[in-house]
Each structure stands twice: as C-alpha cells, then as structure tokens.
Design a protein around this motif. Sequence first.
Motif, mmCIF file in Angstrom:
data_model
loop_
_atom_site.group_PDB
_atom_site.id
_atom_site.type_symbol
_atom_site.label_atom_id
_atom_site.label_comp_id
_atom_site.label_asym_id
_atom_site.label_seq_id
_atom_site.Cartn_x
_atom_site.Cartn_y
_atom_site.Cartn_z
ATOM 1 N N UNK A 185 -11.109 -5.733 7.674
ATOM 2 C CA UNK A 185 -11.664 -6.144 6.386
ATOM 3 C C UNK A 185 -10.576 -5.939 5.339
ATOM 4 N N UNK A 186 -9.671 -6.929 5.244
ATOM 5 C CA UNK A 186 -8.474 -6.789 4.414
ATOM 6 C C UNK A 186 -8.726 -6.759 2.925
ATOM 7 N N UNK A 187 -9.911 -7.174 2.507
ATOM 8 C CA UNK A 187 -10.185 -7.128 1.051
ATOM 9 C C UNK A 187 -10.253 -5.690 0.540
ATOM 10 N N UNK A 188 -10.364 -4.729 1.457
ATOM 11 C CA UNK A 188 -10.387 -3.324 1.024
ATOM 12 C C UNK A 188 -9.067 -2.609 1.324
ATOM 13 N N UNK A 189 -7.992 -3.378 1.450
ATOM 14 C CA UNK A 189 -6.688 -2.758 1.779
ATOM 15 C C UNK A 189 -6.318 -1.653 0.797
ATOM 16 N N UNK A 190 -6.680 -1.850 -0.493
ATOM 17 C CA UNK A 190 -6.224 -0.884 -1.507
ATOM 18 C C UNK A 190 -6.999 0.437 -1.486
ATOM 19 N N UNK A 191 -7.963 0.588 -0.617
ATOM 20 C CA UNK A 191 -8.656 1.890 -0.529
ATOM 21 C C UNK A 191 -7.758 2.947 0.103
ATOM 22 N N UNK A 192 -6.783 2.474 0.864
ATOM 23 C CA UNK A 192 -5.907 3.406 1.591
ATOM 24 C C UNK A 192 -4.622 2.654 1.887
ATOM 25 N N UNK A 193 -3.620 2.845 1.009
ATOM 26 C CA UNK A 193 -2.401 2.083 1.240
ATOM 27 C C UNK A 193 -1.187 2.704 0.585
ATOM 28 N N UNK A 194 -0.013 2.226 1.048
ATOM 29 C CA UNK A 194 1.249 2.500 0.376
ATOM 30 C C UNK A 194 1.606 1.167 -0.273
ATOM 31 N N UNK A 195 1.516 1.120 -1.602
ATOM 32 C CA UNK A 195 1.549 -0.188 -2.250
ATOM 33 C C UNK A 195 2.934 -0.840 -2.247
ATOM 34 N N UNK A 196 3.973 -0.030 -2.396
ATOM 35 C CA UNK A 196 5.313 -0.609 -2.520
ATOM 36 C C UNK A 196 6.148 -0.365 -1.270
ATOM 37 N N UNK A 197 7.232 -1.129 -1.180
ATOM 38 C CA UNK A 197 8.151 -0.938 -0.059
ATOM 39 C C UNK A 197 8.100 -2.076 0.935
ATOM 40 N N UNK A 198 7.183 -3.016 0.714
ATOM 41 C CA UNK A 198 7.118 -4.208 1.544
ATOM 42 C C UNK A 198 7.542 -5.416 0.723
ATOM 43 N N UNK A 199 7.153 -6.617 1.169
ATOM 44 C CA UNK A 199 7.634 -7.830 0.495
ATOM 45 C C UNK A 199 6.886 -8.124 -0.806
ATOM 46 N N UNK A 200 5.638 -7.626 -0.946
ATOM 47 C CA UNK A 200 4.847 -7.914 -2.152
ATOM 48 C C UNK A 200 5.379 -7.155 -3.353
ATOM 49 N N UNK A 201 5.469 -5.840 -3.177
ATOM 50 C CA UNK A 201 5.985 -5.022 -4.279
ATOM 51 C C UNK A 201 7.177 -4.239 -3.750
ATOM 52 N N UNK A 202 8.356 -4.556 -4.306
ATOM 53 C CA UNK A 202 9.595 -3.942 -3.806
ATOM 54 C C UNK A 202 9.676 -2.490 -4.269
ATOM 55 N N UNK A 203 10.431 -1.700 -3.540
ATOM 56 C CA UNK A 203 10.622 -0.303 -3.927
ATOM 57 C C UNK A 203 11.340 -0.229 -5.250
#
Length: 331
Positions: A185-203
């Motif tokens: 259920x990817x719509x709840x990804x932000x309940x438990x995540x490391x937001x930066x460091x991938x392609x969406x939000x760079x470090x």
Amino acid sequence: MPAPAAVLTGLGSWLPTKVLANHEIAARLDTSDEWIRTRTGIRERRVAGPGESTVDLAVGAGRKALASTDGGADVVVLATATPDQPCPASAPQVAARLGLGTAAAFDVNAVCSGFVYALATAAGFIAGGIAERVLVIGADTFTTLIDPEDRTTVPIFGDGAGAVVLRAGDADEPGAFGPFDLHSEGEHADLLWVEAGGSRRRLSDDPGDRFLAMQGTAVFRHACARMAESSRTVLERAGWMVGDVDRFVGHQANIRILQATAKQLGMPADAVVANIDRVGNTSAASIPLALDDARRDGTLAPGNRVLLSAFGAGLTWGSTVLRWPDLGQPS
Ligand code: UT7
C-alpha cells in the motif's frame, strides 16, 4: 506433475557482538528502561560496529545456514533495505564471500516484510524449475538509518541477520513453505521512510535528511490489522483453522503488536514466538532470527504448524505457513 515446493533444509543466524541495553539509551536520551520495556518489549538490541556491514552479517548467517545442510545454493536472495552500497545489490558480494561461484544473486527490498517476500521469490524460482536450492537471507543494519537523537526510533531498532536454505521438494512434506499472501500500500510510504538519498529527493548537507522518520502509532495500527488479515487469508488457503497453529512467528516490531495480532486472530498468547526482548526490531532479519532462536530453545519442534507474518515500510505485508521439519541438532 505438480510444481516442486520450497522445503526448509538449513537455518542459521548472526548477530553483531555489541549489545546496546535500554539503560545505555536512557542515559543519553529522554526515555527510560521501564518505558521501552513496557511499550515495546525490548530489553536490549545488537548494533553493528564501525565497518561492520549488512554483507558481513549476511555472510555470517548464510555460512551457518549452509553448514547446517549438505550442499550449496544456485541462487542467493538477500532481503535487505540497508545494502552495503546504493548500487550494486549486496547479494552478489554475499554469494562471492560464501564461495558460491557464479550463483545468481540479487536483493529484495520489502523492508521488514522482506524475508517473507524473499521466501516467496525463492519458492517461485523453485516451482518454475529455475533453481534447485536457494539461500534466502534477511539482513539489515537498520541502526545506520536511525537519528541517534531520536528517542522514538533509537530504542526500537537493532541489527542482525538470519538465513534459510530451501531445496526443491514436495508440497506435502514437512518444511514445505506455502501458500503465500503478499500485499503493499504505497500511498502510506511516508508513515515509515527515509525521505532523502534516492532519486526523488537528493541528499543535502542536512544530516537529518538521511534518517528514518516513523509515525509509530499509525504504523502500529496498520501492522496489527494487516498481519491479522493476511494471516487469515493464508490459513484459509492452507486449509488450516486458527486453532491448528502451534506457533505464530510474526515480525518482531513490538511485543504489543504481536500480542494484539494474536488476540485479533483468536490465538492463545503462548503461541506467540518472541525474541524481541534480546534483539529489538531487526527488519528483514527478524523472522529468520526468531526461527533460529526458537528452534534452539525448543519452542519450535518438528511437526509444529507454524504461521509466519510480516509487516513493514512500503507499506508491505505478507504471510506464509509451514509444518516445522526435523533439521537435526543446531550447531
Ligand atoms: O517494522 C515496522 C516498524 N515500526 C513499527 O512497527 C513501530 C510501530 N509502533 C510502535 O511500536 C509504537 O507506536 C511505539 C513503540 C513507536 C510508540 O508506542 P506508543 O504506545 O504508540 O506511544 P506514543 O507514540 O503514542 O507515545 C506515548 C507517549 C507520548 O507522550 P504523551 O504525548 O503521551 O505525553 C510520547 O511522546 O510516550 C512518549 N514517548 C516516549 N516516552 C519515553 C515516545 N517515545 C518515547 C520514549 N521514551 N522513547
């Protein structure tokens, strides 16, 4: 002729030597041993030392699992969310260090559900005739994702690895895994995540960017509901009643999650297998570590009907069952 099933034939686990007890956390952060024990069931966890990586832990567990059975593996599936490098996958390095020649090797990332996803992947390889023997490892160094100042996550997570060897066999023999039930259920990804460091939000230069953010109470509710739902589904597919289950080996995230899920299922509390007090939440390693501990202390005995259920970031969840085989004496 029915497709071959994936049968459990080897089991092993590996923990870093450094122990981090609750009182050491309480000496540094605004928390207490009592809060951590009563809210999570955790007394201590293991932490990988400097230079000790996920591959190191995976090799330790994989070596023990292979040593507990004859032969090697044609495929290595490593469940991890904390690979040694963002690229490439860590499994080929594990296969090389285990002396498995040019065995196929890749990572599966379903975070805390990773081991159940990796088992299903391996079962598919075996059913499809692509592999005869698969080494499935769950290994994580989740403490590397944790903000050392965050009292809501520091007490929860620990590092470790657990591994199983699967061989092609018959669906009705002890040790055969399956059926499986897997979801996300990817719509709840932000309940438990490391937001930066991938392609969406760079470090960025902000170190806070690379740490795990967790909405604990929401995750808790989803975990109980989804593990109970998925367990019911898999039991129905297997033709088992809840009362047939001797041991419930759930993802070790919080003892209260395990107890609440068992209660929702109408399962006795003593069916719950738990080693979370000693290891904390080890993400993808949690279920194979719990299996290895339980067969060592006799909690798991040959013939036991065992339900596995996991839940994690993604969100992801999944379940499977097996009848516990006779794996001989643990070394
Ligand atoms: O593998 C999946 C990964 N994660 C999980 O499964 C985590 C699932 N969630 C949980 O296990 C629980 O939600 C936690 C253990 C993280 C938190 O337990 P909770 O019962 O949900 O506590 P809470 O977040 O509702 O916090 C209760 C109180 C709050 O204080 P107030 O607002 O009541 O005054 C928190 O600020 O406890 C406080 N608190 C703490 N107090 C002492 C939160 N963390 C701590 C702490 N020490 N470490």
